[in-house]
Design a protein around this motif. Structure first.
Motif, PDB file in Angstrom:
ATOM      1  N   ALA A  73       0.948  -1.244   0.405  1.00 28.63           N
ATOM      2  CA  ALA A  73       0.031  -0.043   0.318  1.00 28.63           C
ATOM      3  C   ALA A  73       0.823   1.337   0.083  1.00 28.63           C
ATOM      4  N   ARG A  74       0.462   2.927  -0.727  1.00 32.95           N
ATOM      5  CA  ARG A  74       0.952   3.495  -0.726  1.00 32.95           C
ATOM      6  C   ARG A  74       0.314   4.257  -0.146  1.00 32.95           C
ATOM      7  N   ILE A  75       0.802   4.721   1.550  1.00 32.01           N
ATOM      8  CA  ILE A  75      -0.666   5.720   2.166  1.00 32.01           C
ATOM      9  C   ILE A  75       0.282   6.851   1.847  1.00 32.01           C
ATOM     10  N   GLU A  76      -0.771   7.556   2.093  1.00 33.59           N
ATOM     11  CA  GLU A  76      -0.710   9.864   1.760  1.00 33.59           C
ATOM     12  C   GLU A  76      -1.426  10.684   2.441  1.00 33.59           C
ATOM     13  N   ILE A  77      -0.236  11.361   2.757  1.00 34.41           N
ATOM     14  CA  ILE A  77      -1.005  12.094   3.881  1.00 34.41           C
ATOM     15  C   ILE A  77      -1.265  13.624   2.980  1.00 34.41           C
ATOM     16  N   TYR A  78      -1.937  14.161   2.924  1.00 41.73           N
ATOM     17  CA  TYR A  78      -2.360  14.740   2.448  1.00 41.73           C
ATOM     18  C   TYR A  78      -2.370  16.266   3.090  1.00 41.73           C
TER      19      TYR A  78
END
Length: 105
Positions: A73-78
């Protein structure tokens, strides 16, 4: 016996720099816990990791405390939006309409 682990990525892009981290977490780790475990909070102390919006592969997750991450998984923080995109488009269209009206005179 060792607890099974998975590899994920955690990414964040600030205005002036960005970071992509490869992280290994125990299987069954929640999205929010994986972000905490990544150590990205030390690199970007301005982030409120408990409340910031996060997503996986471009899709925001509404309940990151309950969502379990999967291997790869590629977790992105916005970052929060500085301006509403709809309002910016509305202003741009109004400006273009005004310019068209003035050039027609």
């Amino acid at each position: 016996m060792a607890e099974p682990v998975i590899d994920i990525e955690v990414v964040y892009a600030a205005v002036d720099r960005q970071k992509l981290l490869q992280v290994t977490v125990p299987e069954g780790t929640s999205l929010r816990a994986a972000v905490q475990a990544s150590g990205i909070g030390q690199m970007f102390p301005e982030l409120d990791l408990e409340h910031c919006p996060v997503g996986i592969f471009g899709k925001q997750v509404m309940d990151p405390q309950l969502r379990v991450v999967e291997a790869g998984a590629r977790i992105e923080i916005y970052r929060p939006l500085l301006a509403d995109p709809k309002e910016i488009r509305r202003q741009r269209a109004a400006k273009a309409a005004e310019a068209k009206r003035l050039s027609g005179l």
